[in-house]
Design an enzyme around this catalytic site. Structure first.
Site, PDB file in Angstrom:
ATOM      1  N   PRO A 223      47.632 -66.288 100.441  1.00  0.00           N
ATOM      2  CA  PRO A 223      48.392 -65.674 101.514  1.00  0.00           C
ATOM      3  C   PRO A 223      49.790 -64.998 100.915  1.00  0.00           C
ATOM      4  O   PRO A 223      50.414 -64.358 101.768  1.00  0.00           O
ATOM      5  CB  PRO A 223      48.883 -66.864 102.493  1.00  0.00           C
ATOM      6  CG  PRO A 223      48.029 -68.225 101.638  1.00  0.00           C
ATOM      7  CD  PRO A 223      47.435 -67.602 100.643  1.00  0.00           C
TER       8      PRO A 223
ATOM      9  N   GLU B 265      46.432 -76.444  97.178  1.00  0.00           N
ATOM     10  CA  GLU B 265      48.011 -75.821  97.036  1.00  0.00           C
ATOM     11  C   GLU B 265      47.893 -74.538  96.234  1.00  0.00           C
ATOM     12  O   GLU B 265      48.894 -74.078  95.887  1.00  0.00           O
ATOM     13  CB  GLU B 265      48.995 -76.850  96.684  1.00  0.00           C
ATOM     14  CG  GLU B 265      49.254 -77.967  97.519  1.00  0.00           C
ATOM     15  CD  GLU B 265      49.356 -77.711  98.942  1.00  0.00           C
ATOM     16  OE1 GLU B 265      50.293 -76.816  99.268  1.00  0.00           O
ATOM     17  OE2 GLU B 265      48.490 -78.352  99.790  1.00  0.00           O
TER      18      GLU B 265
ATOM     19  N   ARG C  56      31.934 -51.214 102.746  1.00  0.00           N
ATOM     20  CA  ARG C  56      31.713 -50.040 103.811  1.00  0.00           C
ATOM     21  C   ARG C  56      32.233 -48.624 103.162  1.00  0.00           C
ATOM     22  O   ARG C  56      31.767 -47.772 103.606  1.00  0.00           O
ATOM     23  CB  ARG C  56      32.635 -50.319 105.078  1.00  0.00           C
ATOM     24  CG  ARG C  56      32.101 -51.634 105.551  1.00  0.00           C
ATOM     25  CD  ARG C  56      32.876 -51.990 106.985  1.00  0.00           C
ATOM     26  NE  ARG C  56      32.153 -51.144 108.316  1.00  0.00           N
ATOM     27  CZ  ARG C  56      32.927 -50.001 108.561  1.00  0.00           C
ATOM     28  NH1 ARG C  56      34.164 -49.560 108.106  1.00  0.00           N
ATOM     29  NH2 ARG C  56      32.517 -49.282 109.583  1.00  0.00           N
TER      30      ARG C  56
ATOM     31  N   ASP D  78      36.071 -44.443 111.728  1.00  0.00           N
ATOM     32  CA  ASP D  78      36.361 -45.921 112.293  1.00  0.00           C
ATOM     33  C   ASP D  78      37.727 -45.814 112.430  1.00  0.00           C
ATOM     34  O   ASP D  78      38.540 -45.093 112.087  1.00  0.00           O
ATOM     35  CB  ASP D  78      36.066 -46.949 111.056  1.00  0.00           C
ATOM     36  CG  ASP D  78      34.840 -46.839 110.511  1.00  0.00           C
ATOM     37  OD1 ASP D  78      34.032 -47.245 111.754  1.00  0.00           O
ATOM     38  OD2 ASP D  78      34.437 -47.314 109.380  1.00  0.00           O
TER      39      ASP D  78
HETATM   40  N1  ADE Z   1      43.757 -68.168 101.321  1.00  0.00           N
HETATM   41  C1  ADE Z   1      44.251 -68.851 102.215  1.00  0.00           C
HETATM   42  N2  ADE Z   1      44.824 -68.047 103.131  1.00  0.00           N
HETATM   43  C2  ADE Z   1      44.607 -66.745 102.829  1.00  0.00           C
HETATM   44  C3  ADE Z   1      44.658 -65.534 103.052  1.00  0.00           C
HETATM   45  N3  ADE Z   1      45.514 -65.493 104.402  1.00  0.00           N
HETATM   46  N4  ADE Z   1      44.687 -64.363 102.623  1.00  0.00           N
HETATM   47  C4  ADE Z   1      44.013 -64.587 101.324  1.00  0.00           C
HETATM   48  N5  ADE Z   1      43.727 -65.605 100.998  1.00  0.00           N
HETATM   49  C5  ADE Z   1      43.821 -66.786 101.599  1.00  0.00           C
END
Ligand code: ADE
Length: 249
Positions: free
Chosen positions: A88, A115, A153, A168
Site C-alpha cells: 500500500p 506487517e 492486456r 478501453d
Molecule cells: N498489499 C496490501 N495492500 C496492498 C495494496 N493496496 N496494494 C498493493 N499491495 C498491497
C-alpha cells in the site's frame, strides 16, 4: 512476457489466471506465469518466514533471508528482471503504469504478508513499489493478480486481433462510452438510434461525446490530462450548463 510471483501462498494463483483471456494468453505462450514459494527458501527445520519486529509492536515481519534467496534464485537466471514489491506504500497503479511495464520482458512480483517485509529487502532488491489502491489487503497476492492482468492486456495478441486496449476506459484519459447489445428493447428501455444507423462517423462522434460526458460526470479529474479539441471543450461546457442529470450509476 514472464512473471515470477514470490509468495507464501502460491495456491492462490492456481485458478484466477487460468480462465478466459489470461488462460488463453498463457496457452498461446504470450504470457508465462510462475509462482515461487518463499517458504522453500528457508534453511531452518521449521521453515520460519516471519519474526517479531525489532523495537516491539504488533504483528510479524517477513524475514529478509528467505525473501532475498527467493529473489536471487530468479535473478540468477535473468539479472535484468525488474523486481516489484506490492505494498500500500507503493506508487499508485494505473493504466499508464500498466502500459509502461508491459514493455518489460520479465517482472518479479514480491507479495508481502503480515506487517510487510524487512526494510533491507526494499533497500537491496526492490526496483519499484506498487499499490493498487488506498486500502490495505491481507497480502500482496490479489494486487499481483491485478497488476498481471492489467499489464497483460497490453501485450500484442492477448486481446485478440480486432480488439485493442486503445478503446478501453483511460485510453486518452477518458472513460469508455456506453455499450449495448441485443435485445433492442428491454423493460421499456431502448438503444440509442444512432448505433443502429450504420453511419460510422455518426457512431464515432456519439461515442466520443458519450465518453466525454461520462468522464465529466464521473471522473472530472481525468479530463485534466485528456487531449481535447476546441469543439470537444465546447461540448463539455454545454453539458456543464445544460445537463445536470446525475450519472453516478
Ligand atoms: N498489499 C496490501 N495492500 C496492498 C495494496 N493496496 N496494494 C498493493 N499491495 C498491497
Amino acid at each position: 512476457m514472464r512473471f515470477d510471483i514470490l509468495t507464501l501462498f502460491p495456491d492462490m494463483f492456481s485458478s484466477p489466471l487460468k480462465e478466459s483471456i489470461m488462460g488463453r494468453a498463457i496457452e498461446k505462450g504470450l504470457v508465462q506465469i510462475r509462482t515461487v514459494n518463499i517458504r522453500d527458501f528457508t534453511l531452518d527445520k521449521h521453515q520460519v518466514v516471519d519474526d517479531t519486529p525489532y523495537g516491539g509492536g504488533q504483528g510479524m515481519v517477513m524475514k529478509v533471508e528467505p525473501v532475498a534467496r527467493a529473489i536471487e534464485s530468479v535473478k540468477s537466471k535473468n539479472p535484468s528482471a525488474l523486481t516489484i514489491y506490492l505494498t500500500p506504500q507503493g506508487k499508485p497503479f494505473n493504466q499508464d503504469l500498466a502500459r509502461r511495464l508491459s514493455s518489460q520482458s520479465h517482472l518479479i512480483l514480491l507479495c508481502g504478508r503480515y506487517e510487510g517485509v524487512d526494510e533491507r529487502v526494499r533497500e537491496l532488491f526492490i526496483d519499484e513499489e506498487i499499490s493498487i489502491g488506498d486500502y490495505v489487503l491481507t497480502g500482496g497476492e490479489l494486487a499481483a493478480m491485478v497488476v498481471i492482468d492489467a499489464i497483460s492486456r497490453f501485450i500484442p495478441g492477448v486481446l485478440g486481433s480486432e480488439r485493442s486496449a486503445e478503446e478501453d476506459s483511460f485510453f486518452n484519459s477518458l472513460l469508455e462510452y456506453p455499450q449495448y447489445t441485443r435485445p433492442f428493447e428491454f423493460r421499456g428501455k431502448g438503444v440509442p438510434e444512432v448505433l443502429l444507423s450504420g453511419n460510422h462517423s455518426a457512431i464515432s462522434l456519439w461515442r466520443r461525446k458519450e465518453a466525454l460526458r461520462r468522464t465529466l460526470l464521473r471522473r472530472p479529474d481525468l479530463l485534466a490530462k485528456a487531449l481535447l479539441t476546441e469543439e470537444e471543450k465546447g461540448f463539455l461546457e454545454e453539458i456543464l450548463n445544460n445537463d445536470s442529470k446525475s450519472d453516478g450509476s
